[in-house]
Design a protein around this motif. Structure first.
Motif, PDB file in Angstrom:
ATOM      1  N   ARG A 159      -6.587  -2.380  -4.841  1.00 46.12           N
ATOM      2  CA  ARG A 159      -6.428  -1.320  -5.639  1.00 46.12           C
ATOM      3  C   ARG A 159      -6.605  -1.519  -7.242  1.00 46.12           C
ATOM      4  O   ARG A 159      -6.737  -0.827  -8.084  1.00 46.12           O
ATOM      5  CB  ARG A 159      -4.879  -0.775  -5.538  1.00 46.12           C
ATOM      6  CG  ARG A 159      -4.548  -0.234  -4.038  1.00 46.12           C
ATOM      7  CD  ARG A 159      -5.608   0.886  -3.787  1.00 46.12           C
ATOM      8  NE  ARG A 159      -5.048   1.163  -2.460  1.00 46.12           N
ATOM      9  CZ  ARG A 159      -4.517   2.190  -2.058  1.00 46.12           C
ATOM     10  NH1 ARG A 159      -3.402   2.564  -3.106  1.00 46.12           N
ATOM     11  NH2 ARG A 159      -4.148   2.425  -0.974  1.00 46.12           N
ATOM     12  N   GLY A 160      -6.758  -3.027  -7.397  1.00 45.96           N
ATOM     13  CA  GLY A 160      -7.182  -3.219  -8.825  1.00 45.96           C
ATOM     14  C   GLY A 160      -6.188  -3.085 -10.019  1.00 45.96           C
ATOM     15  O   GLY A 160      -5.024  -3.155  -9.581  1.00 45.96           O
ATOM     16  N   ASP A 161      -6.644  -3.120 -11.289  1.00 47.35           N
ATOM     17  CA  ASP A 161      -5.772  -3.232 -12.375  1.00 47.35           C
ATOM     18  C   ASP A 161      -5.686  -1.789 -12.854  1.00 47.35           C
ATOM     19  O   ASP A 161      -6.198  -1.531 -13.856  1.00 47.35           O
ATOM     20  CB  ASP A 161      -6.199  -4.374 -13.194  1.00 47.35           C
ATOM     21  CG  ASP A 161      -5.229  -4.566 -14.385  1.00 47.35           C
ATOM     22  OD1 ASP A 161      -4.005  -3.919 -14.303  1.00 47.35           O
ATOM     23  OD2 ASP A 161      -5.734  -5.217 -15.545  1.00 47.35           O
ATOM     24  N   HIS A 162      -4.649  -0.959 -12.425  1.00 46.56           N
ATOM     25  CA  HIS A 162      -4.138   0.175 -12.865  1.00 46.56           C
ATOM     26  C   HIS A 162      -2.727   0.084 -13.492  1.00 46.56           C
ATOM     27  O   HIS A 162      -1.958   0.515 -12.283  1.00 46.56           O
ATOM     28  CB  HIS A 162      -4.566   1.333 -12.002  1.00 46.56           C
ATOM     29  CG  HIS A 162      -6.046   1.425 -11.583  1.00 46.56           C
ATOM     30  ND1 HIS A 162      -6.874   1.960 -12.533  1.00 46.56           N
ATOM     31  CD2 HIS A 162      -6.638   0.791 -10.660  1.00 46.56           C
ATOM     32  CE1 HIS A 162      -8.104   1.608 -12.033  1.00 46.56           C
ATOM     33  NE2 HIS A 162      -8.088   0.974 -10.765  1.00 46.56           N
ATOM     34  N   ASP A 163      -1.999  -0.066 -14.326  1.00 48.07           N
ATOM     35  CA  ASP A 163      -0.853  -0.417 -14.601  1.00 48.07           C
ATOM     36  C   ASP A 163      -0.021   0.500 -15.051  1.00 48.07           C
ATOM     37  O   ASP A 163       1.122   0.278 -15.747  1.00 48.07           O
ATOM     38  CB  ASP A 163      -0.773  -1.731 -15.558  1.00 48.07           C
ATOM     39  CG  ASP A 163      -1.091  -1.402 -16.972  1.00 48.07           C
ATOM     40  OD1 ASP A 163      -1.802  -0.558 -17.175  1.00 48.07           O
ATOM     41  OD2 ASP A 163      -1.006  -2.175 -17.884  1.00 48.07           O
ATOM     42  N   LEU A 164      -0.410   1.851 -15.330  1.00 51.79           N
ATOM     43  CA  LEU A 164       0.449   2.937 -15.792  1.00 51.79           C
ATOM     44  C   LEU A 164       1.836   3.075 -15.188  1.00 51.79           C
ATOM     45  O   LEU A 164       2.877   3.027 -15.934  1.00 51.79           O
ATOM     46  CB  LEU A 164      -0.333   4.134 -15.843  1.00 51.79           C
ATOM     47  CG  LEU A 164       0.516   5.349 -16.390  1.00 51.79           C
ATOM     48  CD1 LEU A 164       0.996   5.173 -17.945  1.00 51.79           C
ATOM     49  CD2 LEU A 164      -0.093   6.604 -16.514  1.00 51.79           C
ATOM     50  N   THR A 214      -0.640  -1.637  -4.549  1.00 52.15           N
ATOM     51  CA  THR A 214      -0.552  -0.165  -4.412  1.00 52.15           C
ATOM     52  C   THR A 214      -1.100   0.563  -5.585  1.00 52.15           C
ATOM     53  O   THR A 214      -1.291  -0.111  -6.808  1.00 52.15           O
ATOM     54  CB  THR A 214       0.854   0.374  -4.107  1.00 52.15           C
ATOM     55  OG1 THR A 214       1.033   1.848  -3.454  1.00 52.15           O
ATOM     56  CG2 THR A 214       1.800   0.628  -5.419  1.00 52.15           C
ATOM     57  N   THR A 215      -1.167   2.018  -5.563  1.00 49.65           N
ATOM     58  CA  THR A 215      -1.749   2.499  -6.799  1.00 49.65           C
ATOM     59  C   THR A 215      -0.510   3.525  -7.282  1.00 49.65           C
ATOM     60  O   THR A 215      -0.117   4.403  -6.626  1.00 49.65           O
ATOM     61  CB  THR A 215      -3.168   3.468  -6.214  1.00 49.65           C
ATOM     62  OG1 THR A 215      -4.031   2.753  -5.663  1.00 49.65           O
ATOM     63  CG2 THR A 215      -3.593   4.113  -7.685  1.00 49.65           C
ATOM     64  N   SER A 232       0.852  -1.260   0.158  1.00 48.26           N
ATOM     65  CA  SER A 232      -0.062  -0.065  -0.038  1.00 48.26           C
ATOM     66  C   SER A 232       0.730   1.298  -0.090  1.00 48.26           C
ATOM     67  O   SER A 232       1.666   1.544  -0.945  1.00 48.26           O
ATOM     68  CB  SER A 232      -0.991   0.029   1.111  1.00 48.26           C
ATOM     69  OG  SER A 232      -1.943   0.871   1.121  1.00 48.26           O
ATOM     70  N   ALA A 233       0.700   2.238   1.170  1.00 48.12           N
ATOM     71  CA  ALA A 233       1.621   3.297   1.298  1.00 48.12           C
ATOM     72  C   ALA A 233       3.143   2.803   1.144  1.00 48.12           C
ATOM     73  O   ALA A 233       3.992   3.687   0.662  1.00 48.12           O
ATOM     74  CB  ALA A 233       1.206   4.206   2.064  1.00 48.12           C
ATOM     75  N   GLY A 234       3.430   1.758   1.770  1.00 46.58           N
ATOM     76  CA  GLY A 234       4.610   1.381   1.997  1.00 46.58           C
ATOM     77  C   GLY A 234       5.232   1.002   0.583  1.00 46.58           C
ATOM     78  O   GLY A 234       6.709   1.117   0.259  1.00 46.58           O
ATOM     79  N   ALA A 235       4.428   0.660  -0.418  1.00 48.89           N
ATOM     80  CA  ALA A 235       4.925   0.277  -1.678  1.00 48.89           C
ATOM     81  C   ALA A 235       5.349   1.414  -2.421  1.00 48.89           C
ATOM     82  O   ALA A 235       6.072   1.255  -3.296  1.00 48.89           O
ATOM     83  CB  ALA A 235       3.754  -0.625  -2.221  1.00 48.89           C
ATOM     84  N   ALA A 236       4.334   2.337  -2.345  1.00 51.93           N
ATOM     85  CA  ALA A 236       4.611   3.617  -2.991  1.00 51.93           C
ATOM     86  C   ALA A 236       5.838   4.286  -2.495  1.00 51.93           C
ATOM     87  O   ALA A 236       6.919   4.972  -3.128  1.00 51.93           O
ATOM     88  CB  ALA A 236       3.509   4.857  -2.870  1.00 51.93           C
ATOM     89  N   ALA A 262      -1.506  12.788  -4.833  1.00 47.37           N
ATOM     90  CA  ALA A 262      -0.667  13.458  -6.108  1.00 47.37           C
ATOM     91  C   ALA A 262      -0.054  12.669  -6.860  1.00 47.37           C
ATOM     92  O   ALA A 262      -0.060  12.608  -8.330  1.00 47.37           O
ATOM     93  CB  ALA A 262       0.161  14.623  -5.648  1.00 47.37           C
ATOM     94  N   VAL A 263       0.509  11.484  -6.537  1.00 50.25           N
ATOM     95  CA  VAL A 263       1.304  10.173  -7.384  1.00 50.25           C
ATOM     96  C   VAL A 263      -0.128   9.682  -8.237  1.00 50.25           C
ATOM     97  O   VAL A 263       0.336   9.733  -9.452  1.00 50.25           O
ATOM     98  CB  VAL A 263       1.546   9.286  -6.610  1.00 50.25           C
ATOM     99  CG1 VAL A 263       2.065   8.042  -7.448  1.00 50.25           C
ATOM    100  CG2 VAL A 263       3.117   9.920  -5.786  1.00 50.25           C
ATOM    101  N   TRP A 264      -1.153   9.578  -7.592  1.00 45.44           N
ATOM    102  CA  TRP A 264      -2.420   8.988  -8.360  1.00 45.44           C
ATOM    103  C   TRP A 264      -2.727   9.905  -9.406  1.00 45.44           C
ATOM    104  O   TRP A 264      -3.293   9.554 -10.474  1.00 45.44           O
ATOM    105  CB  TRP A 264      -3.414   8.751  -7.570  1.00 45.44           C
ATOM    106  CG  TRP A 264      -3.061   7.772  -6.285  1.00 45.44           C
ATOM    107  CD1 TRP A 264      -1.932   7.012  -6.197  1.00 45.44           C
ATOM    108  CD2 TRP A 264      -3.960   7.926  -4.921  1.00 45.44           C
ATOM    109  NE1 TRP A 264      -2.030   6.503  -4.898  1.00 45.44           N
ATOM    110  CE2 TRP A 264      -3.183   6.782  -4.217  1.00 45.44           C
ATOM    111  CE3 TRP A 264      -4.883   8.383  -4.632  1.00 45.44           C
ATOM    112  CZ2 TRP A 264      -3.612   6.499  -2.847  1.00 45.44           C
ATOM    113  CZ3 TRP A 264      -5.130   8.211  -3.234  1.00 45.44           C
ATOM    114  CH2 TRP A 264      -4.788   7.432  -2.532  1.00 45.44           C
ATOM    115  N   ALA A 265      -2.579  11.115  -9.016  1.00 46.56           N
ATOM    116  CA  ALA A 265      -3.046  12.082 -10.328  1.00 46.56           C
ATOM    117  C   ALA A 265      -2.206  12.632 -11.246  1.00 46.56           C
ATOM    118  O   ALA A 265      -2.633  13.214 -12.243  1.00 46.56           O
ATOM    119  CB  ALA A 265      -3.550  13.631  -9.440  1.00 46.56           C
TER     120      ALA A 265
END
Length: 351
Positions: free
Chosen positions: A303-308, A133-134, A107-111, A274-277
């Protein structure tokens, strides 16, 4: 001296004569004991030690907060503040052991692991292991999510400016009430006709399995919830039926009992949003600068599949193993009774 230290640490921790260090970085509001040392059977920390890692956990400073210690200093506890703390730990361990290392975050630790890897120019960092994580949402295919993340970034910044230094996600309180008075009315109406209120235990299960559906500034980032499970409304609150699928409630309860404050710094939440945006003027992760191999495992209902983020790392020439585990919630990747088979084995180095 480094070899002697490694042998002594390995003997003390039961991991033999390790050849690599793994730094464990917990999710927001969690600490190392809750996130990585809690399980129905063997925990993730023990799993890694059993596979030859020297396991080092870094709990963020907010875990030790008490009401009288919450103040302006928390405004420095964004991603950069956490990264600076982590880099001190990594440097100290490297100087003692001389071993290469990996970063594993949830999660936040992965970011935090990814943000740290983007600035690491040494040879010692071997891999970055990412659990649910996202990264940035894709502005071309997910513009509505980018817009929501931009608005969330502004909201957290406004809260900081108003002196709201921390956010309480509420899990400690939910578990406390569900433990002491499970059948008592929670004060939260059920989202069905003729509703009545959730019981405390019912609300806890609904909050874990349907996190996205409850109020909370950032709950929408979950595709469903913290934990995979079901909730079926009955005629009355006492008739409701609910269950967790992968992570037993006893494991959740043990993890929450191990928390300190359970608080999240508003500055950290702002930087994550801000990272997500993709708001690089607020916080920027240089994805193409990550040189260490990345293993990125997300949860379908978390967090699902968001691979950018994974694609941006690949464009920089780095190998990324990205996948999504079906049927898992956000916390299931570390606490599921079957996580060792479904998730953790994929984190081990390829032979």
């Amino acid at each position: 001296m480094g070899t002697d230290v490694v042998r002594e640490l390995g003997a003390a921790l039961g991991c033999g004569d390790p050849a690599v260090v793994v730094h464990l970085l917990p999710g927001g509001g969690l600490n190392v004991a809750a996130d990585y040392c809690t399980a129905q059977g063997r925990s993730l920390a023990h799993f890694l030690a059993d596979h030859g890692y020297l396991v080092i956990g870094t709990t963020p400073p907010e875990d030790a907060l008490t009401p009288d210690r919450i103040g302006p200093q928390c405004a420095d506890w964004g991603l950069d503040g956490h990264r600076t703390d982590l880099e001190r730990v990594v440097s100290a361990v490297e100087s003692l052991t001389g071993l290469p290392y990996e970063l594993l975050g949830h999660s936040a630790g992965a970011a935090l692991a990814l943000a740290t890897a983007a600035r690491d120019r040494g040879e010692a960092l071997r891999r970055v292991l990412v659990l649910d994580t996202t990264g940035p949402y894709d502005p071309e295919t997910e513009p509505e999510l980018v817009a929501r993340a931009e608005a969330l970034t502004r909201l957290f910044q406004q809260q900081l400016e108003a002196g709201a230094w921390t956010v309480d996600p509420g899990l400690k309180g939910l578990f406390a009430r569900a433990t002491t008075a499970p059948d008592a009315p929670s004060g939260v109406p059920r989202p069905v006709d003729g509703a009545g209120q959730f019981s405390n235990l019912g609300l806890l299960h609904y909050a874990l399995t349907h996190t996205r559906d409850l109020p909370g500034a950032a709950n929408w980032i979950h595709h469903r919830g913290h934990s995979s499970g079901s909730y079926v409304f009955g005629t009355t609150p006492g008739d409701d039926r609910f269950a967790l699928e992968h992570t037993p409630l006893a494991v959740w309860t043990e993890a929450i009992a191990r928390l300190g404050s359970g608080l999240q710094p508003t500055a950290l939440l702002r930087d994550l949003a801000a990272v997500w945006a993709g708001l690089t003027e607020v916080h920027r992760i240089d994805w193409a600068a990550i040189r260490a191999e990345v293993v990125w495992v997300n949860a379908e209902f978390g967090r699902g599949d968001h691979d950018l983020g994974a694609r941006l790392i690949r464009r920089g020439g780095t190998r990324v193993d990205y996948r999504v585990v079906p049927g898992y919630g956000h916390g299931d990747v570390v606490w599921s009774a079957t996580a060792e088979r479904d998730v953790w084995e994929s984190l081990l180095p390829r032979r």
